[in-house]
Design a protein around this motif. Sequence first.
Motif: not given
Length: 248
Positions: A134-138, A140-147, A167-170
């Motif tokens: 996983v990578n941290q982003v502002d 994750p709308w362009a990929g997949a949000a990982v909680y 609500t996750t940065p991952w």
Amino acid sequence: MTTHQAVVLAAGRGTRLGTITAHTPKPLLDLAGRPLLLRTLDALASAGVRHAIVVVGYLADRIATALAENPIPGLRLQLVHQQTLDGTARALALAAPHLRPEPFFVTWGDIFVEPANYQRLAAAIASADGVLLVNQVDDPWAGAAVYVDAHARVTRIVEKPPPGSSTTPWNNAGPAIYGPWLWPFLHTLQPSPRGEYELPRAVAAAIQSGITIRAVPVEGPWFDIGTPESLAAARRYAQSQARGIVHP
């Protein structure tokens, strides 16, 4: 637990790259003198992989030629053709008959990370059913949000969430190690609203069923080479590394 097998999903064209991929499949785009796909296979070999299946589709003959002309010591390669480009889950399912019933790497033909990240995934699989980079982003709308929970266990994956809703940065960085437990979730997967059978949705269903997947944060930069801008950024980084420039 050691992972000696891998699948690389490399069938797509990369339409957002426009004319750049008109005659060159996206996985063969050059990064500082070595195509991205060969860099990925180098990294997998350094992580202990001995058998890699490359799922090809667009300009498959170009990829086959490049792999034949650039053998990687100790790595046995096998090509599987995805005739209908209907999603990454269907692409991975094509590789299933050629894998042993044990854990396997999955990675993508357009993701570029430092090779050590594959080694870190291999080390982490001993404590879970699967592991996901996983990578941290502002957002994750362009990929997949990982909680994830406090123990780095993935609790939920939301593919292509609406902008501003996470609500996750991952973000799902792509490379992972899964096991044979994944196959039933691929077989029962329904198409997404985009009409494709998407691998992250199958993984999300597995998590909901109780499969334990742990998140492994990316070390170093992460590039999803899907646009001319991201390709240029990856090339700048690869060139700086080739020149011995140290990045923080």
